[in-house]
Design a protein around this motif. Structure first.
Motif, PDB file in Angstrom:
ATOM      1  N   ALA A 211      46.939  56.721  24.886  1.00  0.00           N
ATOM      2  CA  ALA A 211      45.739  56.866  25.706  1.00  0.00           C
ATOM      3  C   ALA A 211      45.840  55.879  26.863  1.00  0.00           C
ATOM      4  O   ALA A 211      46.579  54.900  26.788  1.00  0.00           O
ATOM      5  N   THR A 212      45.115  56.150  27.923  1.00  0.00           N
ATOM      6  CA  THR A 212      45.159  55.269  29.090  1.00  0.00           C
ATOM      7  C   THR A 212      43.753  54.864  29.510  1.00  0.00           C
ATOM      8  O   THR A 212      42.761  55.501  29.151  1.00  0.00           O
ATOM      9  N   GLY A 213      43.708  53.814  30.299  1.00  0.00           N
ATOM     10  CA  GLY A 213      42.459  53.356  30.877  1.00  0.00           C
ATOM     11  C   GLY A 213      42.749  52.617  32.167  1.00  0.00           C
ATOM     12  O   GLY A 213      43.882  52.183  32.410  1.00  0.00           O
ATOM     13  N   VAL A 214      41.732  52.482  32.990  1.00  0.00           N
ATOM     14  CA  VAL A 214      41.855  51.768  34.253  1.00  0.00           C
ATOM     15  C   VAL A 214      40.943  50.546  34.206  1.00  0.00           C
ATOM     16  O   VAL A 214      39.797  50.631  33.776  1.00  0.00           O
ATOM     17  N   ILE A 215      41.498  49.429  34.634  1.00  0.00           N
ATOM     18  CA  ILE A 215      40.766  48.165  34.719  1.00  0.00           C
ATOM     19  C   ILE A 215      40.704  47.831  36.203  1.00  0.00           C
ATOM     20  O   ILE A 215      41.743  47.651  36.844  1.00  0.00           O
ATOM     21  N   GLU A 216      39.504  47.771  36.767  1.00  0.00           N
ATOM     22  CA  GLU A 216      39.375  47.527  38.201  1.00  0.00           C
ATOM     23  C   GLU A 216      39.455  46.030  38.506  1.00  0.00           C
ATOM     24  O   GLU A 216      38.501  45.406  38.963  1.00  0.00           O
ATOM     25  N   ALA A 217      40.640  45.481  38.213  1.00  0.00           N
ATOM     26  CA  ALA A 217      40.972  44.086  38.516  1.00  0.00           C
ATOM     27  C   ALA A 217      42.470  44.051  38.793  1.00  0.00           C
ATOM     28  O   ALA A 217      43.222  44.866  38.252  1.00  0.00           O
ATOM     29  N   PRO A 218      42.920  43.109  39.625  1.00  0.00           N
ATOM     30  CA  PRO A 218      44.347  43.026  39.952  1.00  0.00           C
ATOM     31  C   PRO A 218      45.210  42.784  38.709  1.00  0.00           C
ATOM     32  O   PRO A 218      44.798  42.082  37.779  1.00  0.00           O
ATOM     33  N   LEU A 219      46.397  43.358  38.716  1.00  0.00           N
ATOM     34  CA  LEU A 219      47.319  43.242  37.592  1.00  0.00           C
ATOM     35  C   LEU A 219      47.564  41.788  37.200  1.00  0.00           C
ATOM     36  O   LEU A 219      47.527  41.446  36.012  1.00  0.00           O
ATOM     37  N   ASP A 220      47.809  40.916  38.179  1.00  0.00           N
ATOM     38  CA  ASP A 220      48.107  39.526  37.841  1.00  0.00           C
ATOM     39  C   ASP A 220      46.930  38.833  37.164  1.00  0.00           C
ATOM     40  O   ASP A 220      47.108  37.993  36.285  1.00  0.00           O
ATOM     41  N   GLU A 221      45.701  39.196  37.522  1.00  0.00           N
ATOM     42  CA  GLU A 221      44.519  38.626  36.879  1.00  0.00           C
ATOM     43  C   GLU A 221      44.406  39.121  35.436  1.00  0.00           C
ATOM     44  O   GLU A 221      44.115  38.342  34.523  1.00  0.00           O
TER      45      GLU A 221
END
Length: 156
Positions: free
Chosen positions: A8-18
């Motif tokens: 399953a997938t999801g999106v996190i609206e924060a920069p990858l490095d954070e």
């Protein structure tokens, strides 16, 4: 027999490095919100971690619940990868990659039981509950979003 499981997938609206700085932080010691925090969002595992302690490192750890071993943890910050394997039948893998809206999370739950055990009723039942685990992923995304102060949502 091939590995059974689901993704399953999801999106996190924060920069990858954070995201990786917060959630791929793993060292020896007690599991808590600042050490191996992804263990607290593995669907169904969080409530079992009150006395969990990690040993080893820097990329491979053994998790112990009191005197008993309880599984393994692998982390590769540069690759955005975290895995937890409990006992002999279940593995959870988290992969974080860049996404136009922040970070894409790819979550895999895998039946890693030995071939002659994969078809046992108890193991099959665990993976029959994939729908419940997907609900758990949505809860995990909410906890990740709360920790980072950002929006998250399930993908496929």
């Amino acid at each position: 027999m091939s590995q059974q499981g689901w993704t399953a997938t999801g999106v996190i609206e924060a920069p990858l490095d954070e995201v990786t700085a917060v959630f791929l932080k793993v060292t020896e010691g007690p599991v808590n919100k600042d050490n191996a925090p992804l263990l607290n969002v593995v669907p169904g595992a969080g409530r079992l971690l009150g006395s969990a302690v990690l040993r080893g490192g820097p990329t491979e750890f053994t998790i112990r619940y009191g005197p008993r071993p309880g599984g393994t943890v692998e982390v590769e910050v540069e690759r955005g990868y975290f895995a937890f394997q409990g006992g002999y039948k279940f593995r959870a893998e988290y992969r974080f990659t860049a996404h136009p809206k922040g970070t894409l999370l790819i979550y895999r739950a895998i039946n890693v039981a030995l071939g002659n055990h994969q078809d046992r009723a108890a193991v099959r039942f665990q993976f029959w509950l994939g729908g419940a685990l997907k609900v758990g992923l949505r809860g995990s995304l909410r906890r990740i979003g709360k920790a980072l102060g950002c929006r998250t949502y399930a993908g496929s």
